[in-house]
Design a protein around this motif. Structure first.
Motif, PDB file in Angstrom:
ATOM      1  N   GLU A 189       0.836  -1.211   0.000  1.00  0.00           N
ATOM      2  CA  GLU A 189       0.000   0.000   0.000  1.00  0.00           C
ATOM      3  C   GLU A 189       0.869   1.258   0.000  1.00  0.00           C
ATOM      4  O   GLU A 189       0.551   2.245  -0.658  1.00  0.00           O
ATOM      5  N   ARG A 190       1.989   1.202   0.741  1.00  0.00           N
ATOM      6  CA  ARG A 190       2.911   2.344   0.765  1.00  0.00           C
ATOM      7  C   ARG A 190       3.477   2.590  -0.633  1.00  0.00           C
ATOM      8  O   ARG A 190       3.580   3.734  -1.080  1.00  0.00           O
ATOM      9  N   ALA A 191       3.853   1.507  -1.305  1.00  0.00           N
ATOM     10  CA  ALA A 191       4.407   1.635  -2.653  1.00  0.00           C
ATOM     11  C   ALA A 191       3.347   2.209  -3.593  1.00  0.00           C
ATOM     12  O   ALA A 191       3.628   3.114  -4.387  1.00  0.00           O
ATOM     13  N   GLN A 192       2.127   1.724  -3.490  1.00  0.00           N
ATOM     14  CA  GLN A 192       1.057   2.215  -4.371  1.00  0.00           C
ATOM     15  C   GLN A 192       0.780   3.691  -4.129  1.00  0.00           C
ATOM     16  O   GLN A 192       0.579   4.471  -5.066  1.00  0.00           O
ATOM     17  N   TYR A 193       0.788   4.070  -2.858  1.00  0.00           N
ATOM     18  CA  TYR A 193       0.552   5.470  -2.499  1.00  0.00           C
ATOM     19  C   TYR A 193       1.655   6.346  -3.086  1.00  0.00           C
ATOM     20  O   TYR A 193       1.403   7.405  -3.669  1.00  0.00           O
ATOM     21  N   ARG A 194       2.898   5.861  -2.956  1.00  0.00           N
ATOM     22  CA  ARG A 194       4.046   6.619  -3.453  1.00  0.00           C
ATOM     23  C   ARG A 194       3.995   6.747  -4.981  1.00  0.00           C
ATOM     24  O   ARG A 194       4.225   7.803  -5.555  1.00  0.00           O
ATOM     25  N   GLU A 195       3.655   5.634  -5.648  1.00  0.00           N
ATOM     26  CA  GLU A 195       3.588   5.653  -7.116  1.00  0.00           C
ATOM     27  C   GLU A 195       2.484   6.600  -7.595  1.00  0.00           C
ATOM     28  O   GLU A 195       2.670   7.343  -8.563  1.00  0.00           O
ATOM     29  N   ALA A 196       1.351   6.592  -6.884  1.00  0.00           N
ATOM     30  CA  ALA A 196       0.253   7.493  -7.258  1.00  0.00           C
ATOM     31  C   ALA A 196       0.682   8.950  -7.077  1.00  0.00           C
ATOM     32  O   ALA A 196       0.348   9.826  -7.880  1.00  0.00           O
ATOM     33  N   PHE A 198       3.802  10.131  -7.288  1.00  0.00           N
ATOM     34  CA  PHE A 198       4.701  10.458  -8.403  1.00  0.00           C
ATOM     35  C   PHE A 198       3.891  10.704  -9.676  1.00  0.00           C
ATOM     36  O   PHE A 198       4.151  11.639 -10.424  1.00  0.00           O
ATOM     37  N   ARG A 199       2.911   9.833  -9.917  1.00  0.00           N
ATOM     38  CA  ARG A 199       2.107   9.927 -11.144  1.00  0.00           C
ATOM     39  C   ARG A 199       1.406  11.281 -11.193  1.00  0.00           C
ATOM     40  O   ARG A 199       1.357  11.936 -12.233  1.00  0.00           O
ATOM     41  N   GLU A 200       0.890  11.705 -10.052  1.00  0.00           N
ATOM     42  CA  GLU A 200       0.205  12.991  -9.968  1.00  0.00           C
ATOM     43  C   GLU A 200       1.193  14.134 -10.245  1.00  0.00           C
ATOM     44  O   GLU A 200       0.871  15.092 -10.948  1.00  0.00           O
ATOM     45  N   ASP A 230      20.171   7.014 -17.050  1.00  0.00           N
ATOM     46  CA  ASP A 230      18.812   6.872 -17.575  1.00  0.00           C
ATOM     47  C   ASP A 230      17.817   6.605 -16.443  1.00  0.00           C
ATOM     48  O   ASP A 230      18.032   5.717 -15.623  1.00  0.00           O
ATOM     49  N   ARG A 231      16.754   7.396 -16.402  1.00  0.00           N
ATOM     50  CA  ARG A 231      15.647   7.287 -15.427  1.00  0.00           C
ATOM     51  C   ARG A 231      16.017   7.735 -14.020  1.00  0.00           C
ATOM     52  O   ARG A 231      15.230   7.553 -13.081  1.00  0.00           O
ATOM     53  N   LEU A 232      17.209   8.291 -13.856  1.00  0.00           N
ATOM     54  CA  LEU A 232      17.590   8.758 -12.521  1.00  0.00           C
ATOM     55  C   LEU A 232      16.788  10.017 -12.156  1.00  0.00           C
ATOM     56  O   LEU A 232      16.592  10.907 -12.989  1.00  0.00           O
ATOM     57  N   LEU A 233      16.340  10.063 -10.913  1.00  0.00           N
ATOM     58  CA  LEU A 233      15.594  11.217 -10.421  1.00  0.00           C
ATOM     59  C   LEU A 233      16.566  12.358 -10.124  1.00  0.00           C
ATOM     60  O   LEU A 233      17.654  12.111  -9.584  1.00  0.00           O
ATOM     61  N   GLU A 279      11.291   3.860 -12.355  1.00  0.00           N
ATOM     62  CA  GLU A 279      11.112   2.854 -13.393  1.00  0.00           C
ATOM     63  C   GLU A 279       9.676   2.864 -13.897  1.00  0.00           C
ATOM     64  O   GLU A 279       8.888   3.744 -13.548  1.00  0.00           O
ATOM     65  N   GLU A 280       9.350   1.868 -14.703  1.00  0.00           N
ATOM     66  CA  GLU A 280       8.006   1.703 -15.249  1.00  0.00           C
ATOM     67  C   GLU A 280       6.953   1.881 -14.153  1.00  0.00           C
ATOM     68  O   GLU A 280       7.141   1.388 -13.044  1.00  0.00           O
ATOM     69  N   ASP A 281       5.862   2.573 -14.472  1.00  0.00           N
ATOM     70  CA  ASP A 281       4.759   2.781 -13.529  1.00  0.00           C
ATOM     71  C   ASP A 281       5.196   3.458 -12.232  1.00  0.00           C
ATOM     72  O   ASP A 281       4.589   3.248 -11.180  1.00  0.00           O
ATOM     73  N   PHE A 282       6.280   4.231 -12.307  1.00  0.00           N
ATOM     74  CA  PHE A 282       6.764   5.021 -11.163  1.00  0.00           C
ATOM     75  C   PHE A 282       7.239   4.173  -9.999  1.00  0.00           C
ATOM     76  O   PHE A 282       7.260   4.631  -8.863  1.00  0.00           O
ATOM     77  N   ARG A 283       7.601   2.914 -10.319  1.00  0.00           N
ATOM     78  CA  ARG A 283       8.262   2.122  -9.267  1.00  0.00           C
ATOM     79  C   ARG A 283       9.661   2.683  -9.093  1.00  0.00           C
ATOM     80  O   ARG A 283      10.241   3.244 -10.027  1.00  0.00           O
ATOM     81  N   ILE A 284      10.206   2.536  -7.891  1.00  0.00           N
ATOM     82  CA  ILE A 284      11.538   3.088  -7.673  1.00  0.00           C
ATOM     83  C   ILE A 284      12.556   1.986  -7.413  1.00  0.00           C
ATOM     84  O   ILE A 284      12.241   0.918  -6.896  1.00  0.00           O
ATOM     85  N   ARG A 285      13.787   2.259  -7.804  1.00  0.00           N
ATOM     86  CA  ARG A 285      14.906   1.377  -7.511  1.00  0.00           C
ATOM     87  C   ARG A 285      16.051   2.229  -6.969  1.00  0.00           C
ATOM     88  O   ARG A 285      16.397   3.259  -7.541  1.00  0.00           O
ATOM     89  N   ARG A 286      16.584   1.809  -5.847  1.00  0.00           N
ATOM     90  CA  ARG A 286      17.660   2.596  -5.230  1.00  0.00           C
ATOM     91  C   ARG A 286      18.951   2.539  -6.017  1.00  0.00           C
ATOM     92  O   ARG A 286      19.286   1.505  -6.600  1.00  0.00           O
TER      93      ARG A 286
END
Ligand SMILES: Nc1ncnc2c1ncn2[C@@H]1O[C@H](COP(=O)(O)OP(=O)(O)OP(=O)(O)O)[C@@H](O)[C@H]1O
Ligand SMILES: [Mg+2]
Length: 296
Positions: A189-196, A198-200, A230-233, A279-286
């Motif tokens: 749920e935390r990941a989904q909240y975070r991705e939403a 970012f998406r916003e 590539d894709r770095l924030l 990454e895809e769908d605003f998932r994050i990778r450290r």
């Protein structure tokens, strides 16, 4: 009847800086927005200083954010998603980021004051345990000088931190119990909240700027392969010490061009590299920049 009501009314009417401390899912943000609403009601100019990097109330993850609140409608989610000021940290948790976190919080508190805030509500991360949590909270209190620190505690978990605040600082400490009916948030749920979140933030219209390899902090090493970015924030700098927002890099192998993707309308003067890839769908990778650069 809200069991926190009497504390909320008193603190919202009198405090100038109130800091909320508690573990994950202790009710910090709910109480923080309640304090902000009560402050507005009492005719005060409120600033919400969101120092939590992961589950944000104001703006996108990975940044310390600040929103000025003048009327009740300013607390609606679409307004909170637009911060008035941002300080990019580049990670979704405080581990390894104490310095940018605390410096960013100090900078935005100063900005809030300059914009007329007479009540600053400071919402913090859930890192409250261990040496790291204590050192982080100690320095946040030292810098932000809250006149009230509210601890939301289950059992004795906050005793070390609240004891430190009582011994070292003049802040009033109010210890409240976490409400029994509070809902636990799962990692998913935390990941989904975070991705939403970012998406916003990254909603169209987005700007796409070509960026040179010389604009980064830290500076890229010699012979560095830009494809690794590539894709770095990244955080967008205004060149005056402030940050205008966040974006991510896109490297096109075909033409060897690096681009910055961001909703910020104005082109940045420089870019601060973050420690996550979007990454895809605003998932994050450290990402550890030291590994990426092959330096210390
Ligand atoms: N008074 C309450 N009664 C019931 N549920 C509550 C109450 N306050 C908060 N909650 C719920 O509990 C969860 C956690 O609350 P909140 O987000 O305020 O905590 P937090 O300490 O800020 O969490 P985090 O550490 O994730 O930022 C949320 O789902 C929220 O809706
Ligand atoms: Mg919270």
């Amino acid at each position: 009847m809200d069991p926190y009501q009497s504390v909320v009314d008193r603190v919202a009417g009198t405090a100038s800086v109130v800091m909320l401390v508690g573990a994950l899912d202790s009710g910090k943000s709910t109480l923080g927005t309640g304090l902000a609403a009560a402050g507005i009601q009492a005719g005060r100019v409120v600033a919400y200083l969101d120092v939590d990097l992961g589950r944000k109330t104001v703006g996108p993850p990975t940044a310390v954010t600040m929103r000025m609140l003048h009327e009740p409608a300013d607390l609606e989610p679409h307004r909170l998603s637009r911060p008035d000021a941002i300080s990019f940290v580049g990670a979704t948790s405080p581990q390894g980021q104490l310095l940018p976190l605390v410096v960013g919080a100090g900078r935005l508190r100063t900005l809030a004051r300059a914009q007329g805030a007479d009540l600053v509500v400071v919402d913090t991360s859930g890192l409250v345990s261990g040496v790291y949590g204590q050192i982080l909270k100690y320095h946040k209190v030292e810098l932000l000088e809250p006149d009230v620190v509210i601890g939301l505690a289950r059992g004795e978990e906050l005793d070390p931190i609240l004891g430190i605040v009582r011994r070292f600082f003049p802040s009033e400490v109010v210890a409240l119990p976490v409400l029994p009916d509070i809902r636990h948030t799962s990692i998913d749920e935390r990941a989904q909240y975070r991705e939403a979140n970012f998406r916003e933030y990254f909603a169209e219209p987005l700007q796409r700027w070509r960026v040179k390899p010389t604009v980064f902090m830290p500076t890229l090493p010699a012979l560095f392969d830009p494809a690794q970015l590539d894709r770095l924030l990244v955080g967008l700098s205004d060149g005056k010490g402030g940050s205008t927002g966040i974006g991510y890099l896109e490297y096109s192998a075909g033409d060897g061009v690096m681009r910055l993707i961001s909703p910020v309308a104005e082109g940045p003067k420089a870019l601060k590299l973050g420690s996550v890839r979007l990454e895809e769908d605003f998932r994050i990778r450290r990402v550890d920049l030291r590994n990426l650069f092959g330096t210390d």
